[in-house]
Enzyme design. Structure first.
Site, short mmCIF file in Angstrom:
data_model
loop_
_atom_site.label_atom_id
_atom_site.label_comp_id
_atom_site.label_asym_id
_atom_site.label_seq_id
_atom_site.Cartn_x
_atom_site.Cartn_y
_atom_site.Cartn_z
N HIS A 268 -3.04 8.31 -17.76
CA HIS A 268 -3.08 8.24 -19.05
C HIS A 268 -1.93 9.18 -19.73
CE1 HIS A 268 -4.46 7.73 -23.27
NE2 HIS A 268 -5.41 8.07 -23.25
N HIS A 309 0.79 -0.99 -17.70
CA HIS A 309 -0.10 -0.67 -18.65
C HIS A 309 -1.28 -1.58 -18.55
CE1 HIS A 309 -1.18 0.12 -22.76
NE2 HIS A 309 -0.66 1.34 -22.72
N ASP A 367 5.52 6.50 -21.71
CA ASP A 367 5.64 7.93 -21.10
C ASP A 367 6.76 7.97 -19.86
OD1 ASP A 367 2.22 7.31 -20.62
OD2 ASP A 367 3.20 9.33 -21.56
C1 SDX Z 1 -0.57 5.53 -21.38
O1 SDX Z 1 -4.20 2.59 -22.82
C2 SDX Z 1 -3.35 2.87 -23.55
O2 SDX Z 1 -3.01 2.63 -24.61
C3 SDX Z 1 -2.45 4.16 -22.95
C4 SDX Z 1 -1.27 4.92 -23.59
C5 SDX Z 1 -1.49 5.09 -24.94
O3 SDX Z 1 -0.50 5.16 -25.92
O4 SDX Z 1 -2.68 5.75 -25.18
O5 SDX Z 1 -0.49 3.62 -23.80
C6 SDX Z 1 -0.63 5.74 -22.93
O6 SDX Z 1 -1.80 6.16 -20.92
C7 SDX Z 1 0.51 4.64 -20.75
C8 SDX Z 1 0.25 4.73 -19.34
C9 SDX Z 1 0.64 6.06 -18.50
N1 SDX Z 1 0.21 5.80 -17.01
C10 SDX Z 1 1.13 5.27 -16.00
O7 SDX Z 1 2.58 5.41 -16.22
C11 SDX Z 1 0.60 5.69 -14.52
C12 SDX Z 1 1.07 4.68 -13.79
N2 SDX Z 1 0.43 3.59 -14.17
C13 SDX Z 1 -0.64 2.90 -13.56
O8 SDX Z 1 -1.68 3.95 -13.01
C14 SDX Z 1 -1.27 1.79 -14.24
O9 SDX Z 1 -0.45 0.77 -14.54
C15 SDX Z 1 -2.32 2.10 -15.48
C16 SDX Z 1 -3.29 3.16 -15.10
C17 SDX Z 1 -1.36 2.45 -16.66
C18 SDX Z 1 -2.81 0.60 -15.83
O10 SDX Z 1 -3.63 0.37 -14.85
P1 SDX Z 1 -4.72 -0.93 -15.09
O11 SDX Z 1 -4.62 -1.62 -15.84
O12 SDX Z 1 -5.98 -0.52 -14.32
O13 SDX Z 1 -3.91 -1.86 -13.91
P2 SDX Z 1 -4.02 -1.84 -12.33
O14 SDX Z 1 -4.16 -0.20 -11.86
O15 SDX Z 1 -5.21 -2.54 -11.78
O16 SDX Z 1 -2.96 -2.40 -11.96
C19 SDX Z 1 -2.61 -3.87 -11.82
C20 SDX Z 1 -1.83 -3.84 -10.29
C21 SDX Z 1 -2.47 -3.19 -9.34
O17 SDX Z 1 -2.02 -4.02 -8.17
P3 SDX Z 1 -3.14 -5.07 -7.52
O18 SDX Z 1 -4.49 -4.31 -7.26
O19 SDX Z 1 -3.44 -5.95 -8.61
O20 SDX Z 1 -2.67 -5.55 -6.18
O21 SDX Z 1 -0.54 -3.59 -10.71
C22 SDX Z 1 -0.32 -2.34 -9.58
C23 SDX Z 1 -1.75 -1.68 -9.21
O22 SDX Z 1 -1.68 -1.37 -7.93
N3 SDX Z 1 0.36 -1.26 -10.40
C24 SDX Z 1 1.32 -0.51 -10.03
C25 SDX Z 1 1.50 0.40 -10.98
N4 SDX Z 1 0.79 0.10 -12.14
C26 SDX Z 1 -0.03 -0.98 -11.70
N5 SDX Z 1 1.96 -0.49 -8.65
C27 SDX Z 1 3.05 0.52 -8.84
N6 SDX Z 1 3.22 1.17 -9.63
C28 SDX Z 1 2.74 1.35 -10.99
N7 SDX Z 1 2.84 2.11 -11.86
#
Ligand code: SDX
Length: 432
Positions: A268, A309, A367
């Site tokens: 997050h 996201h 971010d």
């Molecule tokens: C913020 O919610 C908000 O609005 C948050 C925010 C705000 O203003 O409040 O926008 C701020 O928190 C932005 C996000 C910051 N976090 C990151 O940058 C961390 C990296 N991102 C991931 O951890 C992930 O994308 C999340 C946590 C942000 C979202 O996760 P989800 O929605 O639970 O999606 P997921 O983890 O299920 O991913 C879907 C797929 C997965 O693959 P499968 O299991 O379907 O095979 O995409 C892959 C994930 O493995 N994936 C990534 C990835 N993000 C998702 N693979 C590689 N690198 C990534 N960054």
């Protein structure tokens, strides 16, 4: 509360009696199905991570993740970033309308006159080691604010809610700067009422009693934009935490402190710090392909931080604005060839062309660029999420006010129980 439109949903379980469920119409985005009556039918809904769950109705912010749209009270973030400023957005989030010139002047003056913290709060910082993570300090200090403001803790009093909202918006930059000064072993710098919100923050961060400190207007403009772009984002994890804590009747300072704790996680708000640490780990453009492969490997926990996201399956509109701000700041500082930015841009370009990221609709989020700007300004990496919390405070308190003033129930989710069935206790000398 939500109101039912003309649609309804019918659920039939295992050939049983059809269950009619009300559908409430949204002003924008998906309508919602009210599943409240399922409990009386012996069922719960199941949605770990609340991927498809609307926890409340709200009129503050709308996000269309597929189209990369972000509206605050109906105004597109791109227009607010181009033409508004952080304090004006704070007013909009709290009151629902943009202020006219006299309303804006009064609001800015009110905030300016609440920026100091109680002098005793300064002692509070002495209890933390200088190397304590600033988010731990901010969490503790904001939670402690409720010990200082007994005159505004009646959550059912609209005036108390308004005073608390103003106090939090005004004091959070002061507390953020104090977190930094404490970590540097430098004296705290008092706020100044002759400076704008962002100028004041930068002054409290980087001024010392030894000489005058001139705030760079380009940097102040970028700082204000960073606060503005982080101000609110619908029911994200930290805002939902503030709502859940507030739904018990906990005071707003304690509820916002809970939101700060939730924001800290690297998935997050902690992602901006994690982006810089990731770029440092990658080290060189030559290593990017290796790390992209790690990110795609299901057995490797590595992820490209700042990418992906829960809602945006398109470019995060905030990332686009920050990408331009990043270029402006680095040009102003004469470091356009900043190797970290060059690596980030190359990483973004490769990821956006890679089929894994295209297929999973993973784009840069807010971010991805914010950390590069903050580092260029001279803000240490461990303070990045404190900056995010500073920007997000108006969103948190706007949602808390909307919930408290609009009628709410205590949040209390249920579960899918997967434990033992009932069994009898066995005395210790009879156990195997
Ligand atoms: C913020 O919610 C908000 O609005 C948050 C925010 C705000 O203003 O409040 O926008 C701020 O928190 C932005 C996000 C910051 N976090 C990151 O940058 C961390 C990296 N991102 C991931 O951890 C992930 O994308 C999340 C946590 C942000 C979202 O996760 P989800 O929605 O639970 O999606 P997921 O983890 O299920 O991913 C879907 C797929 C997965 O693959 P499968 O299991 O379907 O095979 O995409 C892959 C994930 O493995 N994936 C990534 C990835 N993000 C998702 N693979 C590689 N690198 C990534 N960054």
């Amino acid at each position: 509360m939500a109101n039912q439109g003309t649609k309804s949903a019918t659920l039939q379980i295992d050939g049983g009696e059809p269950i009619d469920l009300p559908v409430y119409e949204a002003a924008e985005g998906p309508d919602v199905i009210d599943v409240g009556k399922l409990t009386s039918q012996g069922y719960f809904t199941y949605d770990p991570g609340f991927v498809s769950t609307a926890s409340c109705d709200s009129a503050i912010t709308f996000i269309d993740g597929d189209k990369g749209i972000l509206l605050h009270r109906g105004y597109p973030i791109e227009q607010l970033a181009a033409s508004s400023d952080h304090l004006e957005l704070c007013y909009l989030l709290l009151n629902g309308e943009l202020p006219n010139s006299s309303e804006k002047a009064e609001f800015v003056s009110t905030i300016k006159n609440h920026t100091m913290v109680h002098e005793s709060l300064r002692q509070f910082f002495q209890g933390f080691r200088p190397d304590a993570h600033p988010m731990a300090v901010m969490c503790g200090v904001v939670g402690a604010l409720s010990a200082f403001y007994h005159d505004s803790l009646d959550i059912d009093d609209e005036v108390h809610r308004k005073v608390t909202a103003h106090r939090l918006i005004a004091k959070i930059p002061t507390i953020a700067a104090m977190c930094y000064k404490h970590s540097q072993g430098q004296p705290f710098i008092y706020p100044r009422n002759d400076l704008s919100y962002a100028e004041n923050f930068l002054h409290m961060m980087f001024a010392t009693p030894c000489e005058d400190y001139e705030v760079n207007p380009t940097i102040a403009k970028a700082m204000d934009k960073i606060f503005l772009l982080h101000a609110d984002h619908e029911q994200n994890a930290s805002t939902s935490t503030v709502r859940l804590a507030g739904s018990t009747g906990a005071n707003p300072f304690a509820s916002v402190a809970a939101g700060i704790a939730a924001l800290w996680g690297p998935s997050h708000g902690g992602a901006n710090e994690a982006v810089l640490n990731m770029l440092d780990e990658i080290g060189s453009v030559d290593n990017i392909d290796k790390y992209i492969a790690k990110a795609k490997d299901k057995d490797d926990p590595f992820r490209i931080m700042g990418f992906g996201h829960r809602v945006y399956k398109n470019y995060d509109p905030r990332a686009k604005v920050l990408q331009e701000t990043c270029r402006e700041v680095l040009a102003e500082l004469g470091v356009e060839d900043n190797p970290t930015l060059q690596m980030a841009q190359r990483l973004e370009q490769i990821a956006l062309e890679d089929e894994y990221f295209v297929e999973k609709r993973l784009y840069p989020n807010v971010d991805f660029y914010s950390g590069i700007i903050l580092k260029a300004i001279g803000i240490p990496v461990e303070l990045f999420t404190v900056i995010f919390a500073t920007g997000r405070t108006p969103g948190w308190i706007a949602h808390w006010c909307e919930m408290i003033s609009g009628g709410y129930k205590i949040g209390r989710p249920r579960q899918l129980y997967k434990g033992y069935n009932k069994r009898d206790f066995v005395a210790v000398d009879e156990r195997g």
